[in-house]
Design a protein around this motif. Structure first.
Motif, PDB file in Angstrom:
ATOM      1  N   CYS A 157      -6.315  -9.507   1.274  1.00 58.15           N
ATOM      2  CA  CYS A 157      -5.366 -10.200   2.141  1.00 58.15           C
ATOM      3  C   CYS A 157      -4.339 -10.976   1.319  1.00 58.15           C
ATOM      4  O   CYS A 157      -3.131 -10.886   1.568  1.00 58.15           O
ATOM      5  N   LEU A 161      -0.234 -10.489   1.098  1.00 61.24           N
ATOM      6  CA  LEU A 161       0.694 -11.568   1.423  1.00 61.24           C
ATOM      7  C   LEU A 161       1.672 -11.822   0.280  1.00 61.24           C
ATOM      8  O   LEU A 161       2.880 -11.951   0.490  1.00 61.24           O
ATOM      9  N   HIS A 320       2.423  -9.069   7.023  1.00 58.75           N
ATOM     10  CA  HIS A 320       1.105  -8.589   6.596  1.00 58.75           C
ATOM     11  C   HIS A 320       0.739  -7.302   7.318  1.00 58.75           C
ATOM     12  O   HIS A 320       0.385  -6.289   6.702  1.00 58.75           O
TER      13      HIS A 320
END
Length: 452
Positions: A157, A161, A320
């Motif tokens: 993640c 980002l 995202h």
């Protein structure tokens, strides 16, 4: 060069590929100096400009760094060879891994059907049941949940980002000492790390202010269970950090890594909850205008559950999920169903509660035993204790001879002082006293060697 590896190539691309191969094979270790541009150009029979172009490409990709008069050297954490911890020696107690105690992890049973059937996973990437559970998980701690999505774990993640928000050469404010995989990830993306010192309340406001003035466009921090130092934000520290962010001249993406949410043993005072006014880099709610909080379940449900949740602002969500749609598309629905089942299983939740209590007792037991022997240490939350030392290698090797294996702090540090990380998750309270006594003996031996 202090190595027998011969760099080859007749073009910038070929030279860069040769250096990269040497790094991958381990022949060019971190810190190894590469030949000066003109010397390598003469040996290879190419122009100095060709070698300079190769070195520039290697710098852009985070494989080498330039140290002024020190020349060009292999990066401390080259993007093609991330640091891995040394193997645990036979016959010692492993307190170096940062892993939870297996006794508190539930049995991972497959879902009733290994395939959820034929449907458009890209059109419906998140199972409604798990999304509802995740929303409640965040709201329990006051984190806004208007915009929510899933990822393949925290590092996946954070990497997504940073890659959609920043460009090579941009600066990222990083906890120091901090999580070693994140410290490796940032240069691997071609970004610059700006160290931010931490204490028992997490990142220090003065250090954050200095990082922002140095041009940091993103901040990665842990509001509790900070790895390896153990700091956690108090309400006062949270407000002070928001004030600093409010002073920022430009937009800063704030990424909170709340990886130990259910077993950190302390409450959450999140930057995402706001309360810092509306100046500068803060939005109308008093929270950062651009923010994200990442959570995972690997520390309390199972290390092999590569699933993460992301609560964030509207723009961050769009960027995202837009990138994920172009790559993996979605997180496995089988994995999502497994996580949802564990989140709602009463027996599993009992294990999580027991783990949270046990981890706090074990961490505090080691801190008390060290304090009784005059040894300073830090571990206000989470599953690790950080012990500042003068010589990491001497302490690691000394404890090894006494049957303990702890992590040298080098891979967790940018500019911070030396230390060792001790994982206390599986360390019984009685054993804490034994370890503290052995560490005191090792430190005594080191003092006799170095003096002072």
């Amino acid at each position: 060069m202090a190595t027998q590896y011969e760099i080859t190539g007749a073009s910038a691309k070929g030279i860069a590929a040769s250096v990269e191969q040497g790094v991958v094979e381990g022949a060019l270790a971190p810190g190894t100096a590469l030949p000066p541009v003109r010397r390598l150009a003469e040996r290879l029979g190419v122009s100095p400009g060709t070698v300079a172009t190769a070195y520039k490409e290697l710098r852009r990709r985070g494989i080498v760094v330039t140290q002024g008069r020190g020349g060009t050297v292999v990066a401390p954490t080259p993007a093609v060879a991330s640091r891995r911890p040394p193997p645990v020696p036979d016959g010692v107690r492993d307190l170096a891994g940062g892993h939870p105690d297996p006794a508190f992890l539930p049995a991972l049973l497959p879902t009733a059907r290994l395939s959820p059937g034929v449907r458009s996973h890209r059109a419906q990437p998140r199972l409604a049941g798990l999304e509802e559970l995740t929303r409640a998980w965040y709201e329990r701690d006051g984190v806004p949940t208007e915009h929510l999505t899933f990822a393949h774990g925290a590092l996946d993640c954070v990497a997504r980002l940073l890659s959609v928000e920043l460009r090579p050469g941009d600066a990222v404010a990083m906890e120091d000492p901090g999580y070693h995989h994140l410290l490796d990830l940032v240069p691997a993306l071609g970004l610059r790390s700006v160290p931010v010192a931490v204490d028992d309340e997490g990142i220090r406001p003065d250090a954050l202010r200095a990082a922002l003035r140095a041009g940091a466009r993103a901040l990665i921090c842990s509001p509790r269970g900070q790895n390896p130092y153990g700091g956690w934000f108090s309400a006062g520290r949270r407000d002070a950090l928001l004030k600093v962010l409010g002073e920022a001249a430009g937009e800063v993406l704030v990424i909170e890594d709340d990886h130990a949410a259910d077993v950190a043993g302390v409450p959450l005072y999140s930057l995402t909850a706001g309360g810092g006014g509306t100046a500068g880099g803060l939005g109308g709610s008093g929270r950062p205008a651009r923010w994200a909080q990442v959570r995972t379940v690997s520390k309390h449900l199972g290390t092999d559950l590569r699933w993460g949740a992301l609560a964030c602002d509207r723009t961050t969500l769009a960027r995202h999920d837009g990138r994920m749609l172009l790559t993996s598309g979605w997180v496995s629905h089988v994995l999502q169903e497994t996580v949802a089942r564990l989140m709602t299983d009463p027996e599993t939740q009992g294990l999580v509660a027991a783990a949270r209590s046990a981890y706090a007792r074990r961490r505090e037991a080691l801190l008390a035993a060290l304090s009784a022997r005059g040894i300073a240490a830090h571990g206000a939350s989470g599953m690790n204790v950080w012990v500042p030392v003068r010589d990491e290698a001497a302490v690691v090797n000394g404890l090894r001879t006494r049957g303990w294996w702890v992590a040298a702090g080098a891979r967790f540090r940018l500019a911070a002082g030396a230390g060792v990380r001790i994982t206390t998750a599986g360390l019984g309270e009685v054993d804490a006293g034994v370890l503290a006594g052995d560490l005191a003996g090792v430190l005594g031996e080191a003092q006799a060697t170095y003096g002072g």
